[in-house]
Design an enzyme around this catalytic site. Sequence first.
Site, PDB file in Angstrom:
ATOM      1  N   LYS A  26       0.830  -1.206   0.000  1.00 59.64           N
ATOM      2  CA  LYS A  26       0.000   0.000   0.000  1.00 59.64           C
ATOM      3  C   LYS A  26       0.867   1.260   0.000  1.00 59.64           C
ATOM      4  O   LYS A  26       0.554   2.243  -0.683  1.00 59.64           O
ATOM      5  CB  LYS A  26      -0.942  -0.016   1.205  1.00 59.64           C
ATOM      6  CG  LYS A  26      -2.058  -1.044   1.053  1.00 59.64           C
ATOM      7  CD  LYS A  26      -2.749  -1.387   2.363  1.00 59.64           C
ATOM      8  CE  LYS A  26      -3.752  -2.517   2.141  1.00 59.64           C
ATOM      9  NZ  LYS A  26      -4.324  -3.061   3.371  1.00 59.64           N
ATOM     10  N   ASP A  40     -11.733   2.108   3.731  1.00 57.25           N
ATOM     11  CA  ASP A  40     -11.913   0.667   3.552  1.00 57.25           C
ATOM     12  C   ASP A  40     -13.401   0.301   3.454  1.00 57.25           C
ATOM     13  O   ASP A  40     -13.753  -0.835   3.135  1.00 57.25           O
ATOM     14  CB  ASP A  40     -11.275  -0.087   4.720  1.00 57.25           C
ATOM     15  CG  ASP A  40     -10.504  -1.310   4.252  1.00 57.25           C
ATOM     16  OD1 ASP A  40     -10.284  -1.458   3.033  1.00 57.25           O
ATOM     17  OD2 ASP A  40     -10.115  -2.123   5.104  1.00 57.25           O
ATOM     18  N   GLN A  51      -5.033  -2.229   9.398  1.00 56.37           N
ATOM     19  CA  GLN A  51      -4.757  -3.500   8.730  1.00 56.37           C
ATOM     20  C   GLN A  51      -5.293  -4.669   9.555  1.00 56.37           C
ATOM     21  O   GLN A  51      -4.941  -4.830  10.725  1.00 56.37           O
ATOM     22  CB  GLN A  51      -3.247  -3.659   8.519  1.00 56.37           C
ATOM     23  CG  GLN A  51      -2.848  -4.896   7.754  1.00 56.37           C
ATOM     24  CD  GLN A  51      -3.395  -4.901   6.334  1.00 56.37           C
ATOM     25  OE1 GLN A  51      -3.258  -3.925   5.614  1.00 56.37           O
ATOM     26  NE2 GLN A  51      -4.003  -6.002   5.948  1.00 56.37           N
TER      27      GLN A  51
END
Length: 364
Positions: free
Chosen positions: A134, A201, A178
Amino acid sequence: MTRKKIIYTALFWFALVAIVVLGFTAYTYFQIKDYLNSSTSFVVVFVGIIVTLALGIAIAGITAFVVVMNKDKEEVKEEKKMATVIYGSEVAKELKNEMTMEIAKRMDEGKKIPTLCVILVGNNPASVSYVTGKEKACKEVGLGSKMIHLDENTTQAELLKVIDDCNKDNEIDGILVQLPLPSHLNEKEVVWAINPEKDVDGLHPINVGKLHLGEDGFVPCTPQGIIELLKRMNVELKGKRAVVIGRSNLVGNPVARLLMNENATVTICHSKTENIQAVCKEADILVVAIGKAKFVTKDFVKEGAYVIDVGVNRNEEGKLVGDVDFDDVVEHVTAITPVPKGVGPMTITMLLKNTIEACKRREG
């Protein structure tokens, strides 16, 4: 059988037949030569040669016919294999180029550079790899990136404090924690703590609710990437029959909702679905996210369907394979995504796109 092999086989049989015919002619000639005059001897030899040539022409004709038929079969087989392989890696590259130009334009206009903050707890190798990917992707398009790496033993309160600080930081436009988190942490509470306006997200319940209400919000990246792939392939979604195998909150449910928002007629299949093959066989668009290697074979797939394989599994040889048996299915479909290089590259790309969108929304 290849054309070369067919021709070699024909030559072999011609040679064998020629030897037999000419041998028989020679044998006959020597048996009766004492009873023949010169002209009759010539006729016997001539007939032998003519028979040999006639057989040769016949064998050549049969060979040509077989070659043509074999060629037609190969062309039909090749035509069946003409399914388009949808490489998400290529589409992701196009999107990143577009985002790079957009960031450059923002810089020229003196606007803020969108910034993504990724929070990593612990040292799970897979998670570390994802976070590194990322960061790399952010640099590729010119996005700002910040990585907060916390100790494995970070408490729930400490993690929530870090998230709250990021929520209040105006330099940060998108926040991603994460997953998975260490077992002692409450993932739901952590996700819910993220400001929905920075939840790139798309997992916060407010954004989930907006998705199901058809309102603007952030959508989970993998489902969003799937829809983007289909649109880039100019697939008409309106009125199409779509089947999604898998009902997770990360992929199955949101991609079904997105397909419905595009006016597709959607069915969700799962482990309790009866006669699942028959249901899937009706799909114009089949999205597979069940987590079972090569679960879907050609028996599940309608001729000419579009197949999106979300699965990432490792076979006995350690090779990455999808939930779809690619080799078995590819001849029966219009288009299919491979594993790897299919849906996977789109996930991070959509994360970048959401971060840019979050920045723009915060600017008003």
